[in-house]
Design a protein around this motif. Structure first.
Motif, short mmCIF file in Angstrom:
data_model
loop_
_atom_site.label_atom_id
_atom_site.label_comp_id
_atom_site.label_asym_id
_atom_site.label_seq_id
_atom_site.Cartn_x
_atom_site.Cartn_y
_atom_site.Cartn_z
N PHE A 60 0.85 -1.19 0.00
CA PHE A 60 0.00 0.00 0.00
C PHE A 60 0.89 1.25 0.00
O PHE A 60 1.60 1.52 0.95
N PRO A 61 0.84 2.04 -1.09
CA PRO A 61 1.67 3.24 -1.17
C PRO A 61 1.19 4.31 -0.21
O PRO A 61 -0.02 4.56 -0.10
N VAL A 62 2.12 4.93 0.51
CA VAL A 62 1.73 5.94 1.49
C VAL A 62 2.35 7.31 1.19
O VAL A 62 1.67 8.33 1.22
N LEU A 63 3.63 7.34 0.88
CA LEU A 63 4.30 8.63 0.68
C LEU A 63 5.41 8.49 -0.36
O LEU A 63 6.22 7.56 -0.28
N ASN A 64 5.43 9.42 -1.33
CA ASN A 64 6.55 9.51 -2.29
C ASN A 64 6.83 8.22 -3.06
O ASN A 64 8.00 7.84 -3.23
N THR A 65 5.78 7.58 -3.49
CA THR A 65 5.99 6.34 -4.26
C THR A 65 5.99 6.59 -5.77
O THR A 65 6.24 5.67 -6.54
N LYS A 66 5.72 7.83 -6.16
CA LYS A 66 5.74 8.17 -7.58
C LYS A 66 7.17 8.07 -8.11
O LYS A 66 8.12 8.46 -7.41
N ASP A 67 7.31 7.54 -9.32
CA ASP A 67 8.63 7.31 -9.92
C ASP A 67 9.49 6.36 -9.08
O ASP A 67 10.70 6.46 -9.06
N THR A 68 8.81 5.46 -8.36
CA THR A 68 9.51 4.33 -7.73
C THR A 68 8.81 3.07 -8.23
O THR A 68 7.61 3.10 -8.49
N TYR A 69 9.57 2.00 -8.34
CA TYR A 69 9.06 0.82 -9.05
C TYR A 69 9.39 -0.47 -8.31
O TYR A 69 10.49 -0.61 -7.77
N ASN A 70 8.42 -1.36 -8.30
CA ASN A 70 8.73 -2.74 -7.93
C ASN A 70 9.13 -3.44 -9.22
O ASN A 70 8.40 -3.37 -10.21
N VAL A 71 10.28 -4.10 -9.17
CA VAL A 71 10.79 -4.80 -10.35
C VAL A 71 11.08 -6.25 -9.96
O VAL A 71 11.64 -6.50 -8.89
N TRP A 72 10.65 -7.17 -10.81
CA TRP A 72 10.87 -8.60 -10.55
C TRP A 72 11.85 -9.17 -11.56
O TRP A 72 11.88 -8.73 -12.72
N TYR A 73 12.63 -10.16 -11.11
CA TYR A 73 13.65 -10.77 -11.95
C TYR A 73 13.55 -12.30 -11.91
O TYR A 73 13.13 -12.85 -10.89
N ASP A 74 13.97 -12.93 -12.99
CA ASP A 74 14.06 -14.39 -12.95
C ASP A 74 15.37 -14.79 -12.27
O ASP A 74 16.15 -13.92 -11.84
N ASP A 75 15.63 -16.08 -12.18
CA ASP A 75 16.81 -16.55 -11.45
C ASP A 75 18.13 -16.20 -12.15
O ASP A 75 19.20 -16.35 -11.56
N TRP A 76 18.04 -15.73 -13.37
CA TRP A 76 19.25 -15.34 -14.10
C TRP A 76 19.45 -13.83 -14.09
O TRP A 76 20.31 -13.30 -14.78
N GLY A 77 18.60 -13.13 -13.35
CA GLY A 77 18.75 -11.68 -13.23
C GLY A 77 18.13 -10.89 -14.37
O GLY A 77 18.42 -9.70 -14.52
N ASN A 78 17.30 -11.56 -15.18
CA ASN A 78 16.60 -10.83 -16.24
C ASN A 78 15.30 -10.24 -15.69
O ASN A 78 14.55 -10.95 -15.02
N GLU A 79 15.05 -8.97 -16.01
CA GLU A 79 13.81 -8.34 -15.56
C GLU A 79 12.61 -9.03 -16.20
O GLU A 79 12.59 -9.27 -17.39
N ILE A 80 11.61 -9.37 -15.37
CA ILE A 80 10.41 -10.00 -15.93
C ILE A 80 9.16 -9.13 -15.78
O ILE A 80 8.21 -9.29 -16.52
N ASP A 81 9.16 -8.20 -14.82
CA ASP A 81 7.98 -7.35 -14.62
C ASP A 81 8.38 -6.11 -13.85
O ASP A 81 9.34 -6.15 -13.10
N ARG A 82 7.58 -5.04 -14.01
CA ARG A 82 7.75 -3.86 -13.16
C ARG A 82 6.44 -3.09 -13.08
O ARG A 82 5.65 -3.08 -14.02
#
Ligand SMILES: [Fe+2]
Length: 162
Positions: free
Chosen positions: A97-119
């Protein structure tokens, strides 16, 4: 399985819940030095918060049939941040749940090889998959401190990540 699911929430209502969480945060951290990204609240603190009368976020979780198990907050500033990690088991589907200053911040997910899979940009409440590699990325226009609350549930909303 998906990495996230953005929850439906009217923006006025989201603001109301964020304001309430921010008020609570200022109270519990008034006499506490913040040194870590992840900050767990104890049973008593969780109980105290959820016993506030007419609490909007309680109604919102109730509507979704979600029973809160744990409540934490994450803080990011010039000195405190996180790096790529997996959260501790057994929980997989948390709600951020975003509360403060979450704009232009990102959750980013990676596979086991360090490749970005989602954000996603962290501006909406969302179901968050925590058992695969992930991090928080800060964009050039973000401001500090960044504050987000994280909830987990006895009945985690895994179906929303299917
Ligand atoms: Fe995490």
């Amino acid at each position: 399985m998906k990495s996230y699911f953005i929850l439906d929430c009217d923006s006025d209502r989201q603001q109301k819940m964020a304001d309430s969480l921010y008020g609570y945060y200022t109270g519990i951290t008034a006499n506490r030095e913040l040194t870590t990204f992840w900050n767990n609240l104890n049973r008593k603190e969780i109980q105290n918060y959820f016993s506030i009368p007419n609490l909007e976020i309680k109604k919102w979780f109730d509507e979704q049939g979600l029973k809160v198990r744990d409540m934490s907050f994450t803080i990011t500033n010039e000195e405190i941040y996180t790096v790529m990690h997996k959260d501790e088991p057994p929980v997989i589907a948390k709600i951020n749940f975003p509360v403060l200053n979450t704009k232009d911040t990102y959750n980013v997910w990676y596979d086991d090889w360090g490749n970005e899979i989602d954000r996603i940009e962290c501006t909406n409440p969302s179901v968050f998959r925590s058992d695969i590699n992930h991090t928080v990325e800060i964009g050039p226009n973000a401001t500090y401190p960044r504050l987000q609350f994280s909830f987990c549930f006895y009945n985690e909303p895994l179906h929303l990540l299917k």
